[in-house]
Structures are given as C-alpha cells and as structure tokens.
Design an enzyme around this catalytic site. Structure first.
Site, short mmCIF file in Angstrom:
data_model
loop_
_atom_site.label_atom_id
_atom_site.label_comp_id
_atom_site.label_asym_id
_atom_site.label_seq_id
_atom_site.Cartn_x
_atom_site.Cartn_y
_atom_site.Cartn_z
N ARG A 212 19.95 38.99 -24.09
CA ARG A 212 20.90 38.23 -25.03
C ARG A 212 21.93 40.25 -25.60
O ARG A 212 22.36 40.28 -26.76
CB ARG A 212 20.31 38.54 -25.84
N GLU B 52 40.21 37.41 -32.60
CA GLU B 52 41.49 36.38 -32.41
C GLU B 52 41.36 35.71 -33.94
O GLU B 52 41.65 34.24 -33.00
CB GLU B 52 41.23 35.95 -31.15
N GLU C 190 51.94 43.74 -18.75
CA GLU C 190 50.78 43.73 -19.49
C GLU C 190 52.01 44.94 -20.58
O GLU C 190 51.98 45.01 -21.39
CB GLU C 190 50.09 44.18 -19.30
N ARG D 207 45.91 38.81 -33.62
CA ARG D 207 45.82 39.59 -32.18
C ARG D 207 46.05 38.31 -31.55
O ARG D 207 46.11 38.56 -30.10
CB ARG D 207 43.57 39.46 -31.56
N LYS E 14 37.13 41.25 -24.75
CA LYS E 14 37.44 40.40 -24.11
C LYS E 14 36.53 39.93 -22.71
O LYS E 14 36.47 40.80 -21.41
CB LYS E 14 38.36 39.20 -23.88
N HIS F 101 47.92 37.70 -12.06
CA HIS F 101 47.90 37.40 -13.07
C HIS F 101 49.07 37.75 -13.80
O HIS F 101 49.91 37.42 -15.23
CB HIS F 101 46.19 37.88 -13.77
N HIS G 264 49.51 30.65 -17.68
CA HIS G 264 48.26 30.05 -18.01
C HIS G 264 48.80 28.67 -17.00
O HIS G 264 48.07 28.64 -15.78
CB HIS G 264 47.25 30.01 -18.78
N HIS H 123 51.26 34.21 -22.51
CA HIS H 123 50.06 33.85 -21.41
C HIS H 123 50.03 32.38 -21.17
O HIS H 123 48.90 32.15 -20.52
CB HIS H 123 49.22 34.49 -22.16
N LYS I 46 47.33 47.61 -28.23
CA LYS I 46 46.27 46.94 -28.32
C LYS I 46 45.11 47.17 -29.40
O LYS I 46 44.53 46.16 -30.20
CB LYS I 46 45.82 46.26 -27.09
N ASN J 280 48.80 37.04 -26.35
CA ASN J 280 48.76 36.40 -25.15
C ASN J 280 50.37 35.87 -25.48
O ASN J 280 50.99 35.15 -25.01
CB ASN J 280 48.09 34.82 -26.28
#
Lengths: 359, 359
Positions: free
Chosen positions: B119, B235, B183, B239, B141, B263, B250, B246, B225, B243
């Site tokens: 955990r 997010e 990026e 935030r 992330k 990517h 994607h 993106h 960032k 993207n």
C-alpha cells in the site's frame, strides 16, 4: 439507525448502521457522477444485487455489474483485472463510482480497483458480513494477495459512504458470523476493558443475531477503529495496534493456505497466542488469558491451531508487514484491554506461546 | 547543476538537473530504509545499471534489481507483476525504496508498483530520456495500460527525489530525443510564448544535444509543470492543460497500436490538430498555426499522421480520460501560448482539423 462519522478531514464520511436500510435514500447524496459499477460475488449476487441495482437505477444512474467468484483465493491480480475489464467495457470514466457489495474480499478488491482505475474514482461500501462491517468499513485499506503474502499489493482508499445493514447478516453462515465476532473481541482486548465486559454480557445475543445488539457491537467497533485511524491514517504508529493477533494469525492462514481457515478464526487463535505471550512476559495474569480464551470460545471460535512446524510458523511471521528493518514487531497486551506494539519481547517465550496453543 | 523544488507540502521534493551528476551524494539524504529495488529495462541496464547499483550499495543499502523488457507494449499488468515478484522474492518490506532507472514506461511502472506494494513504499526517479525528464519528473502520475486504453490503471505517487542527468541523453536514439522535445514545445504552446521564442532561438542546439541548453529546457519545462501541478495535484482543473495535443495524440497512438509511433510523436501531431482547430474556432491566426508546425518540424517531429478512418479516430478520442459525463473536453489555444480546456468547440470543425492533418 445510528450514524458514525469517520473524521478524515476532507475525506470525512458516514457509516450508516441499522436494519433494513433504504439504499436509495441513503446513497443519493454520496454518489457523484452518472456511472456506478456494483462489484459483488456469486454468493451475494442472488441475495442482494437486484435490490441495489434497482435502488441505484432509481437515482438515475447508469449501473453495470461485475460478479466475481466467492472466496479469499480469488483475491488476486487476475480477478482484480476482471473489474478493470468490466469498467472499461462499460465505457466508465474517471467520475464513476465503484460500489462494493459483499464481504472483506469484495471490499478489498473493489476498493483497490476504485483507487487504481483512472488513478482513482469514487468508492462506496456495502459490507454484507459482520467481519467487513466492523473491519473494512473503517480505515481505507484495500488490496489483493500475492502468492508470497497476504495484502501485499494495494492502496489506501476512503469510501464516500458505508451502509452496514444488520438484516443482511441473517444469511451469513455461522462460521462467518463468528469470524466477525473475532474482530469485535479484538477491539475490546486492545483498548477497552469495559467493552469486554459488555461482550461478556451480550455474547449469547450476538451469536443469536439479535439485530439491535449486533448494531451496537458494530457501532462500538467502528467507533474504536475510527478513532485510531483518524489519528494515524497511514499506519505509522497507533494504527498497528489493530493488528492484535494478526501476525500469528497470518502465519496460521499462510501455512494452512488461504481460505482453509477464515481470517477471523486465525486472528482468534492469534489473539490467544498474543495473550499467552503477554502473560509469559509478565504483563497480564493467567486469569486474563483465561478470560481471553473464554470470550473467544463463547463466540464459537478456535483457541488452538493445528500443529505447524515452528520453523515454518516463524518464516511466515517474518513475511508480515510489521517487520521493520528486519526486526519483527508484535502487538501484545500490557494489560487486559491495553495493547502495545513492541519489538521488546523474548523470542524463546514467543516460541513457547506458539507451541502451547496448537492442537 | 540546477535544483528545482516541486512544492507539494509535506511531499515537497527536489529535481536535480545537470550533467555527470553524482548519485551517491545526491541520493543519500533521500533514501529511507535499508532496501532499494532498482527497476530498469534491457536497454538501459547495460548502460547505467552498474553505476547506480554501486552508488546505492556505497550508501550501505541492500540493492536488488528488476530488469523489464524495453517498450510501451510491456507497460501492462503482467509486467507490473514482475516488479511485485522481485520485491517479495527479495524479502523487501514497507520501508523499502523503488528506484526507477529508465524512461517514461519504467517510471510509470516502477512508480505504480511503489504506490501499491504494501500500500505504498518510497519512490525515487532517475529518468534517462528527455521525455521522462520533462514529463514524468513532475506530477506523480504513474500507471499501466489496458488493452482498452492507455494509462487506465494507476496511482498518483510522488517521488522523494528526481535526478535528471543530461549526460545520459547522449545514448538516446534521435527519435526519442525529438519525442522529448515535443513535450518541451508543449509547455511553450500552452502557457509561455516567451519560452516559444527561446525555443525558436535554441532548437538547433537542442537537437545537437548541447547539455547546457538541454538542462535549461528541462529546467524551464519542469518549472512550468511544477507550478501547474502544485495548484492542481489531482487534475481537477488547470492540470488538464498539460494534455494539450494528447487527446488527438492518444487516438493516433491507439489506432496505430502502442509503440508504433512514440508518444511524443503522436502528441506533436496532436498539437498541430489542436492548433488547427483553435484557428478554425477563430482563436489563433494562420501564422500562429504555421509557427506551431514550424517549431515542431524543426524538432524532427511529424506534423501529419497516417490516414485514420474518422469514425475510429473519434471512437478512440471518446475513450480519453477527459471525457466527463460523456462530454468530450479538449485543450485548445485561446491565443498562441495560452491554452484552455473546453467543451465549447464545434464538432464539425474538429473533424476538419483531424482530416486536414493526415498524410
């Protein structure tokens, strides 16, 4: 109906405890978004799934279901994946809710899935066993087992709301009722000798499933746990007290193979070993140990475990999460009703306490 | 060496940015506990693994390693499990550290493993690609892919420290360097037209891997960032601006199959589509779109994608996490260097923007 609030700042949530609870009304303020995935198992589904599907659909939500096989042995990464598959096949987004309808295994798996799906969605718990009502309702621990250890993979995930309905305990097998009582007894032994006296008075009513007495036991247990968790959410200190009996219990469960003994049964015998060692350390009396064994027996729980080779027992204990820097820590009783976590115990006395409580 | 602190309250951590960094000295204050699992891949291991094993062992820690196959296509639950297996086989406890040595895939997998093992254990990042230095160093992330979508399963997990060493970029293939620059360009386009001008001046030096200029680009990108993430860790709002490109990207990646395009390449073309749509919406000028395409081209990145049937393109976009209550939201440019997240765009114009930027 009683309501207990678990105080965790902006993650504060209520536990509703009572009989014949009305899920539509109680869940309404707590389900965010439009999509609800109800995760349950093959035993609970025929009994209660329709009731919850109907209630949540009546709130205007899109409902999908994921029915897992019943049992601790399915609490693994393969079956966790089935929940992710169901969520994605239903096209669910990051504003969805995962509702756990079932016992501790379902709560652990659905909770971990909700913590991980899209890096975290909403979570609602409807625990349908006494064990999960007193144990999984509070604390946010979720996770799955690994072949090398229980609950090794998981997350801390707090629910939006918990519904603990005593009516659902009527369909619970006797062994599982007793397993839940083991955790109830644990709260008395670790921190509340007055609650132990209450249990000594009410154990027959609990075993007979008197709903009002059960609700009181659930309320008191959850209140105890909530107080401890609010002080120590991530288990840095005090929270470890909740593991009374668990380090021994984990060894018993691991040796016998998950699912052979119920978790609560293993914890019950583990608490006897912890009490026995506490006496050998000179902290509690022989009468205290007898009182411990007596209340556990009256809940129809085992006070001895099968013969387990000592080296294997110790090896399983060493895999426990309470090993810090290679040093085993145990939860023992400094007095009856007052537990401590300590690495200051005598290893030889611990071996004696293990061997003395095997059949 | 420059140091950037990511301000997240009690989870504040530093990013060290420079050339020929000394890991033993820099990591010493940040590795808690006695056990360190270094997770890397088959490409990075022969280049840098020994260096880090030696450095961490010199700190007196027990080191174990987990070497995964290299590639986005292995960012799945089966390969995640290999990290858990390695941790448990090494007998690691909840006070261990998982150190990610590699690009974004390794960072995502090792990070999610560190968030989930017991955990949650400690996490350290040594990103070895430009993309991961500017993207994965900040934000916490982590996660893995599912056959039905990228990054669908994961956690927010902040590291204790990040080491971004420009010397390691000398072994990076050209395509991957360019993917990282995508990026970098993103930060300019979404929030800093002055940084865009700086990139227009220094793009040749960046492509030529001038370490001082690279370090400055990494520092500026991470600072951007970090500011956004500090305002919006989970997010909920701002935030999502990160993207930019993106959602289109994607769809491109998903259609082509993970790993066919990098990517960053997909994001590059996605940013062109976002700019194109922003112009069609009347928000930015044709010159702004040309400037966008130009800086992307100079980084040796694609500004068009292969022919993709529109219905499939849209279906993949609909699986994006920015779909809220079934409503697609896009990051577009209100001005060059000023992005917004909006559901107020014309669907027909979006289709035109997609079709206009296919080969």
């Amino acid at each position: 109906m009683q309501t207990l609030h678990v105080e965790l700042g902006d993650r504060r949530y209520p536990i509703f405890i009572g009989s014949d609870l009305q899920p539509q009304e109680l869940l309404a303020p707590y389900i965010k978004g439009q999509q609800v995935m109800i995760v349950t198992n093959t035993t609970v589904a025929p009994l209660y799934l329709n009731h919850y599907v109907t209630a949540v659909e009546a709130l205007g939500k899109k409902v999908a279901t994921c029915i897992l096989p019943d049992g601790e042995k399915y609490k693994d990464i393969q079956h966790l994946t089935l929940i992710f598959d169901a969520l994605l096949e239903a096209g669910f987004n990051r504003d969805c809710t995962v509702l756990a309808l079932g016992g501790g295994v379902i709560g652990d798996m659905a909770g971990f899935a909700s913590a991980s799906f899209q890096r975290g969605v909403y979570f609602v718990q409807v625990p349908t066993t006494l064990l999960s009502q007193v144990d999984s309702s509070v604390g946010g621990k979720t996770g799955i087992n690994h072949p090398l250890g229980k609950n090794m993979i998981g997350a801390f995930q707090q629910p939006q709301v918990v519904l603990a309905d005593m009516s659902q305990l009527n369909t619970l097998p006797e062994r599982e009722l007793s397993a839940g009582l083991a955790e109830v007894i644990k709260y008395a032994l670790l921190g509340d000798v007055e609650f132990l006296e209450w249990l000594e008075t009410h154990m027959e009513a609990l075993v007979a499933r008197d709903p009002a007495v059960l609700a009181e036991a659930v309320y008191r247990s959850c209140a105890h746990k909530a107080r401890i968790v609010a002080n120590d959410e991530k288990e840095q200190g005090e929270r470890a007290l909740l593991n009374l009996g668990h380090t021994f219990g984990h060894a018993i469960e691991s040796y016998l193979g998950y699912g052979e003994w119920l978790h609560g049964e293993a914890v019950a015998t583990g608490m006897v070993m912890a009490a026995d060692l506490s006496q050998r350390m000179g902290w509690i009396s022989a009468e205290d140990v007898e009182r411990t064994k007596n209340i556990i027996s009256r809940a129809n729980l085992p006070i001895v475990c099968p013969q387990i080779p000592l080296d294997q027992f110790l090896a399983y204990m060493a895999h426990d999460k309470k090993v810090l820097n290679g040093q085993l820590r145990l939860v023992l009783m400094k007095q009856l009703g007052q537990a401590i976590i300590t690495k200051e115990f005598d290893l030889e006395l611990m071996k004696q306490a293990i061997l003395a409580n095997q059949a």
